[in-house]
Design an enzyme around this catalytic site. Structure first.
Site, PDB file in Angstrom:
ATOM      1  CB  CYS A  63      -0.960  -0.004   1.183  1.00  0.00           C
ATOM      2  SG  CYS A  63      -2.074  -1.409   1.163  1.00  0.00           S
TER       3      CYS A  63
ATOM      4  CG  HIS B 178      -2.920   3.637   1.390  1.00  0.00           C
ATOM      5  ND1 HIS B 178      -3.432   3.067   0.241  1.00  0.00           N
ATOM      6  CD2 HIS B 178      -3.074   2.710   2.382  1.00  0.00           C
ATOM      7  CE1 HIS B 178      -3.870   1.855   0.526  1.00  0.00           C
ATOM      8  NE2 HIS B 178      -3.663   1.619   1.812  1.00  0.00           N
TER       9      HIS B 178
ATOM     10  CG  ASN C 117      -6.570  -0.604   1.005  1.00  0.00           C
ATOM     11  OD1 ASN C 117      -5.842  -0.287   0.068  1.00  0.00           O
ATOM     12  ND2 ASN C 117      -6.111  -0.940   2.193  1.00  0.00           N
TER      13      ASN C 117
HETATM   14  N1  ACO Z   1     -18.794  -7.346   9.248  1.00  0.00           N
HETATM   15  C1  ACO Z   1     -19.396  -7.487  10.431  1.00  0.00           C
HETATM   16  N2  ACO Z   1     -18.747  -7.745  11.565  1.00  0.00           N
HETATM   17  C2  ACO Z   1     -17.400  -7.860  11.489  1.00  0.00           C
HETATM   18  C3  ACO Z   1     -16.709  -7.709  10.265  1.00  0.00           C
HETATM   19  C4  ACO Z   1     -17.461  -7.457   9.109  1.00  0.00           C
HETATM   20  N3  ACO Z   1     -16.907  -7.292   7.904  1.00  0.00           N
HETATM   21  N4  ACO Z   1     -15.392  -7.875  10.517  1.00  0.00           N
HETATM   22  C5  ACO Z   1     -15.257  -8.099  11.822  1.00  0.00           C
HETATM   23  N5  ACO Z   1     -16.472  -8.096  12.405  1.00  0.00           N
HETATM   24  C6  ACO Z   1     -16.775  -8.287  13.818  1.00  0.00           C
HETATM   25  C7  ACO Z   1     -15.749  -9.126  14.521  1.00  0.00           C
HETATM   26  O1  ACO Z   1     -16.012 -10.512  14.366  1.00  0.00           O
HETATM   27  C8  ACO Z   1     -15.917  -8.679  15.950  1.00  0.00           C
HETATM   28  O2  ACO Z   1     -17.027  -9.314  16.526  1.00  0.00           O
HETATM   29  P1  ACO Z   1     -16.962  -9.891  18.014  1.00  0.00           P
HETATM   30  O3  ACO Z   1     -16.696  -8.683  18.881  1.00  0.00           O
HETATM   31  O4  ACO Z   1     -18.283 -10.504  18.184  1.00  0.00           O
HETATM   32  O5  ACO Z   1     -15.812 -10.848  18.013  1.00  0.00           O
HETATM   33  C9  ACO Z   1     -16.271  -7.197  15.810  1.00  0.00           C
HETATM   34  O6  ACO Z   1     -16.739  -7.024  14.471  1.00  0.00           O
HETATM   35  C10 ACO Z   1     -15.086  -6.272  16.049  1.00  0.00           C
HETATM   36  O7  ACO Z   1     -13.978  -6.757  15.306  1.00  0.00           O
HETATM   37  P2  ACO Z   1     -12.609  -5.991  15.276  1.00  0.00           P
HETATM   38  O8  ACO Z   1     -11.649  -6.722  14.399  1.00  0.00           O
HETATM   39  O9  ACO Z   1     -12.215  -5.682  16.676  1.00  0.00           O
HETATM   40  O10 ACO Z   1     -13.087  -4.655  14.544  1.00  0.00           O
HETATM   41  P3  ACO Z   1     -12.377  -3.255  14.489  1.00  0.00           P
HETATM   42  O11 ACO Z   1     -13.198  -2.259  15.180  1.00  0.00           O
HETATM   43  O12 ACO Z   1     -10.923  -3.344  14.842  1.00  0.00           O
HETATM   44  O13 ACO Z   1     -12.485  -2.931  12.945  1.00  0.00           O
HETATM   45  C11 ACO Z   1     -11.031  -2.944  11.016  1.00  0.00           C
HETATM   46  C12 ACO Z   1     -11.830  -3.778  12.005  1.00  0.00           C
HETATM   47  C13 ACO Z   1     -12.003  -2.086  10.216  1.00  0.00           C
HETATM   48  C14 ACO Z   1     -10.287  -3.871  10.088  1.00  0.00           C
HETATM   49  C15 ACO Z   1     -10.051  -2.036  11.818  1.00  0.00           C
HETATM   50  O14 ACO Z   1      -9.284  -2.796  12.698  1.00  0.00           O
HETATM   51  C16 ACO Z   1      -9.155  -1.263  10.918  1.00  0.00           C
HETATM   52  O15 ACO Z   1      -9.567  -0.317  10.302  1.00  0.00           O
HETATM   53  N6  ACO Z   1      -7.883  -1.638  10.850  1.00  0.00           N
HETATM   54  C17 ACO Z   1      -6.965  -1.013   9.941  1.00  0.00           C
HETATM   55  C18 ACO Z   1      -6.590  -2.012   8.975  1.00  0.00           C
HETATM   56  C19 ACO Z   1      -6.702  -1.594   7.552  1.00  0.00           C
HETATM   57  O16 ACO Z   1      -7.278  -0.605   7.156  1.00  0.00           O
HETATM   58  N7  ACO Z   1      -6.086  -2.432   6.739  1.00  0.00           N
HETATM   59  C20 ACO Z   1      -6.066  -2.253   5.353  1.00  0.00           C
HETATM   60  C21 ACO Z   1      -4.793  -2.794   4.829  1.00  0.00           C
HETATM   61  S1  ACO Z   1      -3.437  -2.015   5.527  1.00  0.00           S
HETATM   62  C22 ACO Z   1      -3.373  -0.545   4.891  1.00  0.00           C
HETATM   63  O17 ACO Z   1      -3.729  -0.327   3.781  1.00  0.00           O
HETATM   64  C23 ACO Z   1      -2.899   0.469   5.776  1.00  0.00           C
END
Ligand code: ACO
Length: 327
Positions: free
Chosen positions: A118, A254, A284
């Site tokens: 990325c 990004h 993304n």
């Molecule tokens: N739909 C519904 N529920 C979901 C989904 C989904 N797609 N994905 C996860 N959940 C659920 C999980 O199972 C969890 O449920 P639980 O509490 O019952 O176990 C709950 O949602 C929370 O999950 P988390 O993983 O803690 O969610 P979080 O608030 O951290 O959000 C996310 C996840 C959006 C990926 C966040 O961590 C984030 O933005 N991270 C940055 C990563 C990123 O953007 N990566 C892209 C590639 S890297 C880059 O380009 C920089």
């Protein structure tokens, strides 16, 4: 060795290409256990483009490159350097840049790929800028292109809602600094910390499994690193150039997640009106996201010649950094 007088590299054309097929969050919710509301709240993403089965990364790159060449008023035969940033190459080898060059019907440029995921576009920009400043090339196509849809595990909702396909490109030309005026690539810096390679990766590769593998990610870890590292990188870039955040006309980062983007902007005290966001429509697109966002903002007239742009990106590695460009 004494280098000949350094030139400046200037963006003279921007282009992009997005595959026709659009998948909304509602479409995705029919095949994945997720909802539009969850995806929008956590990421800001509403839809993404997915390539057709026979549409490869090189095809997207060639279309974005043709668009950039047209906007630059440049012929492909005037290009002597083609760099493609991609983590989803058509083949293990030859490079996607070589395959893109073939599609563009150019046979004289040096063409190669860089792997910065990325942050790949910024890496390609840095490499091209070095070639051009040292007058080892005259005009470059710098392309970020991805088909991340092929790296998604459709069973893993924590990752498969986040990504899309596309390509963005710029024509970057070497110029005498007098002709360039204050325009050009003013600085790029990138850093890698391989010890974080296990928080964002694919679980395959030619040497490990003979297959490309699927994306694996510790979302919250990546989130924390992204906000801290991108803020630090921007602060360093501004200090190096003796400018403040108020001097920046546009922040074009990004496009991973609107929460990361807004969080960094907030820490930098950058008003959101100066932030270009396309993650809502493109999701993304990894290495393609920065040039696609630049393309969108030049097409709709927000970014104009002379504007000062701060770019930032972070990707699997971890690799991250920023670039300062007078468009
Ligand atoms: N739909 C519904 N529920 C979901 C989904 C989904 N797609 N994905 C996860 N959940 C659920 C999980 O199972 C969890 O449920 P639980 O509490 O019952 O176990 C709950 O949602 C929370 O999950 P988390 O993983 O803690 O969610 P979080 O608030 O951290 O959000 C996310 C996840 C959006 C990926 C966040 O961590 C984030 O933005 N991270 C940055 C990563 C990123 O953007 N990566 C892209 C590639 S890297 C880059 O380009 C920089």
């Amino acid at each position: 060795m004494i280098h000949p007088a350094q030139w400046r590299s200037v963006i003279t054309g921007v282009g992009g290409y997005l595959p026709q097929c659009i998948l909304t969050n509602y479409d995705l919710a029919k095949i994945v256990d997720t909802s539009h509301e969850w995806i929008v709240e956590r990421t800001g993403i509403h839809q993404r483009h997915f390539a057709e089965e026979n549409e490869l990364t090189s095809h997207l790159c060639a279309k974005a490159a043709q668009c950039a060449l047209k906007n630059a008023g440049k012929d492909i035969n005037e290009i002597d350097l083609i760099i493609v940033a991609t983590a989803s190459p058509d083949l293990t080898f030859p490079s996607t840049a070589a395959l893109t060059q073939k599609l563009l019907k150019n046979s004289t440029a040096l063409a190669f790929d860089v792997a910065g995921v990325c942050a790949g576009f910024l890496l390609a920009l840095q490499v091209a800028d070095n070639f051009l400043r040292l007058r080892q090339a005259k005009a470059a196509l710098v392309i970020g292109g991805e088909t991340f849809s092929r790296l998604l595990d459709m069973e893993d909702r924590r990752t498969n809602v986040l990504f899309g396909d596309g390509a963005g490109a710029i024509v970057l030309e070497g110029m005498d600094p007098e002709k360039a005026g204050d325009r050009g690539v003013l600085g790029v810096h990138l850093q890698t910390e391989g010890q974080f390679s296990d928080i964002l990766y694919t679980d395959g590769g030619p040497s490990l499994t003979g297959k490309a593998g699927k994306i694996r990610m510790s979302g919250q870890e990546v989130y924390k690193h992204a906000v801290v590292k991108l803020t630090e990188s921007a602060v360093k870039m501004l200090a190096e150039h003796n400018i403040t955040i108020d001097d920046i006309d546009w922040f074009i980062p990004h496009q991973a997640n609107v929460r990361i983007i807004e969080s960094v902007a907030q820490r930098l005290k950058l008003p959101l009106e100066k932030v270009i966001v396309t993650v809502d429509k493109h999701a993304n697109t990894s290495a393609a996201s920065i040039p696609l966002a630049l393309w969108a903002a030049t097409q709709d007239g927000r970014v104009k010649p002379g504007d000062l742009i701060l770019h930032e990106g972070i990707g699997g590695g971890l690799i991250w950094g920023s670039a300062l460009v007078r468009y």
